[in-house]
Design a protein around this motif. Structure first.
Motif, PDB file in Angstrom:
ATOM      1  N   PHE B  22       0.830  -1.200   0.000  1.00 38.74           N
ATOM      2  CA  PHE B  22       0.000   0.000   0.000  1.00 38.74           C
ATOM      3  C   PHE B  22       0.878   1.269   0.000  1.00 38.74           C
ATOM      4  O   PHE B  22       0.730   2.141  -0.866  1.00 38.74           O
ATOM      5  CB  PHE B  22      -0.896  -0.039   1.233  1.00 38.74           C
ATOM      6  N   VAL B  23       1.805   1.343   0.950  1.00 43.48           N
ATOM      7  CA  VAL B  23       2.638   2.549   1.077  1.00 43.48           C
ATOM      8  C   VAL B  23       3.555   2.688  -0.131  1.00 43.48           C
ATOM      9  O   VAL B  23       3.680   3.773  -0.721  1.00 43.48           O
ATOM     10  CB  VAL B  23       3.454   2.496   2.388  1.00 43.48           C
ATOM     11  N   PHE B  24       4.168   1.568  -0.537  1.00 43.95           N
ATOM     12  CA  PHE B  24       5.063   1.586  -1.704  1.00 43.95           C
ATOM     13  C   PHE B  24       4.285   2.043  -2.939  1.00 43.95           C
ATOM     14  O   PHE B  24       4.733   2.927  -3.684  1.00 43.95           O
ATOM     15  CB  PHE B  24       5.648   0.186  -1.925  1.00 43.95           C
ATOM     16  N   GLY B  25       3.102   1.461  -3.117  1.00 43.15           N
ATOM     17  CA  GLY B  25       2.292   1.768  -4.304  1.00 43.15           C
ATOM     18  C   GLY B  25       1.874   3.223  -4.332  1.00 43.15           C
ATOM     19  O   GLY B  25       1.944   3.877  -5.386  1.00 43.15           O
ATOM     20  N   ILE B  26       1.472   3.768  -3.195  1.00 44.56           N
ATOM     21  CA  ILE B  26       1.019   5.162  -3.160  1.00 44.56           C
ATOM     22  C   ILE B  26       2.165   6.118  -3.481  1.00 44.56           C
ATOM     23  O   ILE B  26       2.015   7.034  -4.294  1.00 44.56           O
ATOM     24  CB  ILE B  26       0.401   5.483  -1.781  1.00 44.56           C
ATOM     25  N   LEU B  27       3.338   5.852  -2.889  1.00 40.93           N
ATOM     26  CA  LEU B  27       4.489   6.727  -3.158  1.00 40.93           C
ATOM     27  C   LEU B  27       4.878   6.655  -4.637  1.00 40.93           C
ATOM     28  O   LEU B  27       5.133   7.671  -5.277  1.00 40.93           O
ATOM     29  CB  LEU B  27       5.672   6.333  -2.267  1.00 40.93           C
ATOM     30  N   LEU B  28       4.884   5.438  -5.156  1.00 43.61           N
ATOM     31  CA  LEU B  28       5.256   5.251  -6.561  1.00 43.61           C
ATOM     32  C   LEU B  28       4.305   6.018  -7.471  1.00 43.61           C
ATOM     33  O   LEU B  28       4.732   6.741  -8.384  1.00 43.61           O
ATOM     34  CB  LEU B  28       5.231   3.756  -6.890  1.00 43.61           C
ATOM     35  N   ARG B  29       3.002   5.875  -7.226  1.00 42.25           N
ATOM     36  CA  ARG B  29       2.009   6.543  -8.077  1.00 42.25           C
ATOM     37  C   ARG B  29       2.119   8.062  -7.972  1.00 42.25           C
ATOM     38  O   ARG B  29       2.013   8.771  -8.965  1.00 42.25           O
ATOM     39  CB  ARG B  29       0.595   6.089  -7.695  1.00 42.25           C
ATOM     40  N   LEU B 187      -6.278  -2.646   0.538  1.00 46.03           N
ATOM     41  CA  LEU B 187      -5.045  -1.855   0.650  1.00 46.03           C
ATOM     42  C   LEU B 187      -4.089  -2.159  -0.501  1.00 46.03           C
ATOM     43  O   LEU B 187      -3.472  -1.256  -1.067  1.00 46.03           O
ATOM     44  CB  LEU B 187      -4.337  -2.174   1.979  1.00 46.03           C
ATOM     45  N   VAL B 188      -3.996  -3.446  -0.855  1.00 44.82           N
ATOM     46  CA  VAL B 188      -3.075  -3.848  -1.917  1.00 44.82           C
ATOM     47  C   VAL B 188      -3.526  -3.297  -3.266  1.00 44.82           C
ATOM     48  O   VAL B 188      -2.719  -2.822  -4.068  1.00 44.82           O
ATOM     49  CB  VAL B 188      -2.975  -5.391  -1.964  1.00 44.82           C
ATOM     50  N   ALA B 189      -4.851  -3.303  -3.499  1.00 46.50           N
ATOM     51  CA  ALA B 189      -5.357  -2.888  -4.813  1.00 46.50           C
ATOM     52  C   ALA B 189      -5.487  -1.374  -4.930  1.00 46.50           C
ATOM     53  O   ALA B 189      -5.474  -0.840  -6.036  1.00 46.50           O
ATOM     54  CB  ALA B 189      -6.703  -3.552  -5.079  1.00 46.50           C
ATOM     55  N   LEU B 190      -5.627  -0.703  -3.794  1.00 50.60           N
ATOM     56  CA  LEU B 190      -5.949   0.727  -3.830  1.00 50.60           C
ATOM     57  C   LEU B 190      -5.007   1.588  -4.687  1.00 50.60           C
ATOM     58  O   LEU B 190      -5.484   2.358  -5.524  1.00 50.60           O
ATOM     59  CB  LEU B 190      -6.048   1.271  -2.395  1.00 50.60           C
ATOM     60  N   PRO B 191      -3.677   1.449  -4.545  1.00 48.98           N
ATOM     61  CA  PRO B 191      -2.814   2.345  -5.320  1.00 48.98           C
ATOM     62  C   PRO B 191      -2.873   2.097  -6.828  1.00 48.98           C
ATOM     63  O   PRO B 191      -2.520   2.982  -7.603  1.00 48.98           O
ATOM     64  CB  PRO B 191      -1.410   2.031  -4.799  1.00 48.98           C
TER      65      PRO B 191
END
Lengths: 364, 219
Positions: B22-29, B187-191
């Motif tokens: 979740f955190v990794f994906g949000i920062l990446l996006r 959480l996993v899919a959200l970003p």
């Protein structure tokens, strides 16, 4: 399973228990086990005429807390007398005999009551190395198999015997397993708890004496009548949970007012046991009433199910460290993507070719 | 694996894994979006409406004149869902405890009955907007598989949470484990889905308002 000797009713009369007191016990047992009131005379008749059943009690990897709980919980009650009136033919802690004589008593009980005796086990069984736990030079595994072979039923008392308990907690150095992992061809009834409630044992015994069978069990082998509902559902502090009133620490105003202990790590919502209804020490109290949350001691693997003082909804893994690592990885990967985007843009700009009208004219 | 073991995994390893993604994906996006940048606007900005970006953040949360009457289901369903979901997420005491466990921050919760009503309202609203999506030809045309997937991912935590709270269908321990697992899926899919609007909604609204302000058509 009956052996010679006085019936339970005769013994109770000798101890000065009145008929009224005896029937009161039968009615309590019937209601505890969710049986209709019409069953009370049947229970009374069965108990009155029952001879003392032979019980062999084996203690393996355990702390004797279960025995303490069952025998010393309170001084003479009808439950205690019933317990005393079973013919406890073998019990390491309680029997007078020792050494060869003790083992001879076990063998004798097994032969005399073959196929009829009840086997009670407390403690888990180590599979890692037979030498981890032995009695009279016999490994726990061998003794359990040998003694269970002629038993009418097996009662696993305490969480260690029922689910492995603390010996089986990670990293389980002895390879401890519960009784049900070894005995597959007999009915195994689990009475988990660390320790379990004495009245559950007497209730199960009463059921066995009345109906000649074990009571109805849940998916984890526990009698449904005692383990059918969660502590949380039956907790007298439940209205505070619903109102959102919680003790934040063990000595704040909420704690003094007796508010819900959920935030202090109470495992009542996921724990199936009868503590909130039968209570302990003859109905005096139970942990939550004394101001401490339930630790979930009647559930399989409760030692490894997270800290006792963390609320059920709190993370129990290395979540914070993991998030920290994810932030670093995310920043790094994000920066790499940003650099790639920039260089892609730059190279696109560099490769941009201007076309003039003259160029278009030329290409015609 | 027993229900308690599943719950322990969900609260431990499962939650850690989900939070990492979740955190990794949000920062990446976010880096991806912000680093794209925009071409320099060479025209002179109309300076008639400063603060247009900030106003748009508020105004886009309210229905424009006439639209409320034309598509009440979209607006009422949207409001009821988002407010109900926010109340359930932010004011249910066990949820606040989760945040406190992760960040140390906490705030007062609401009585369980209030949260219960909010959750039911949010669940009903989700079904109403789904029915509307399926029956309205325009919405149906605009919807792809990802939209229905996002709808399901949003429904599951609400539904399993409601069932766990009321102890229905399966026992509380298993349902609580399923509830936490469904949240982890979300959480996993959200970003990586349209659910990313949870993070980007106000950024994009500010940008739209600001760019229109520069062009002289501020809201």
């Amino acid at each position: 399973m009956a052996i010679d000797g006085p019936t339970i009713a005769e013994v109770l009369r000798q101890q000065g228990i009145s008929r009224r007191g005896f029937l009161k016990f039968c009615a309590t047992t019937a209601s505890l086990m969710a049986l209709p009131p019409s069953m009370v005379p049947a229970i009374a008749a069965a108990l009155e005429n029952a001879r003392r059943p032979s019980v062999i009690w084996l203690s393996f990897q355990e702390c004797t807390g279960c025995t303490e709980s069952l025998t010393r919980s309170h001084s003479p009650s009808i439950e205690a007398l019933i317990l005393e009136q079973i013919s406890l033919d073998y019990h390491h802690t309680l029997q007078a005999a020792s050494g060869t004589a003790a083992e001879a008593a076990r063998k004798a009980a097994m032969q005399e009551n073959a196929g009829k005796y009840l086997l009670v086990v407390d403690g888990s069984i180590p599979l890692g190395n037979a030498g981890f736990s032995t009695i009279a030079g016999i490994s726990n595994l061998d003794m359990l198999k040998e003694t269970a072979a002629g038993a009418a039923a097996v009662i696993a008392v305490g969480t260690c015997a029922a689910y492995g308990g603390i010996p089986a907690a990670q990293p389980n150095p002895t390879g401890a397993v519960p009784v049900s992992a070894i005995i597959k061809d007999k009915p195994v009834l689990n009475v988990p708890g660390c320790p379990p409630i004495p009245v559950v044992i007497t209730g199960v015994l009463a059921h066995f004496l009345t109906f000649g069978s074990l009571p109805e069990l849940d998916a984890l082998g526990r009698p449904k009548t005692f383990y059918g509902e969660t502590i949380h559902d039956r907790c007298y502090r439940r209205p505070f949970y619903d109102q959102g009133k919680f003790a934040e620490t063990f000595d704040d105003e909420g704690a003094r007012k007796g508010w819900c202990l959920f935030k202090l790590g109470c495992k009542g919502p996921v724990t199936y046991n009868a503590c909130a209804t039968t209570k302990w020490n003859q109905g005096v109290s139970f942990p939550i009433q004394s101001g401490h949350g339930c630790i979930g001691c009647s559930e399989p693997g409760f030692w490894d199910a997270g800290p006792f003082y963390k609320a059920l909804s709190m993370p129990i893994g290395p979540a914070k460290a993991a998030v920290g690592a994810a932030v670093v990885a995310g920043l790094a990967a994000g920066s790499a993507v940003a650099l790639r985007n920039r260089s892609a843009k730059k190279s696109a700009q560099a490769a941009h070719q201007k076309v003039t009208v003259a160029d278009l004219e030329k290409s015609k | 694996m027993s229900a308690l073991e599943l719950l322990t995994w969900a609260r431990g390893t499962g939650l850690s894994l989900a939070l990492v993604i979740f955190v990794f994906g949000i920062l990446l996006r976010l880096f991806e979006i912000f680093s794209l940048g925009r071409k320099a606007d060479l025209s002179r900005a109309r300076d008639t409406s400063p603060g247009s970006g900030w106003r748009t953040i508020v105004r886009r949360s309210l229905p424009p004149p006439g639209l409320f009457k034309r598509s009440p289901v979209t607006y009422i369903g949207g409001y009821v869902f988002h407010i109900g979901f926010a109340i359930t997420l932010l004011f249910f005491v066990p949820h606040i405890e989760l945040v406190r466990g992760l960040t140390g921050l906490s705030w007062p919760g609401l009585p369980m009955q209030v949260v219960d009503i909010a959750a039911v309202a949010a669940i009903l609203a989700l079904f109403v907007v789904l029915a509307s999506r399926l029956t309205n030809p325009v919405k149906r045309f605009l919807s792809g598989a990802q939209d229905y997937f996002a709808w399901l991912l949003t429904l599951l935590p609400l539904l399993t949470g409601y069932l766990a709270f009321h102890h229905v269908i399966v026992d509380y321990t298993l349902m609580l484990a399923l509830h936490i697992l469904s949240v982890e899926l979300l959480l996993v899919a959200l970003p990586f889905t349209k659910l990313f609007h949870t993070v980007s909604v106000f950024v994009s609204r500010w940008y739209n308002g600001d760019i229109f302000g520069r062009k002289g058509v501020a809201s």
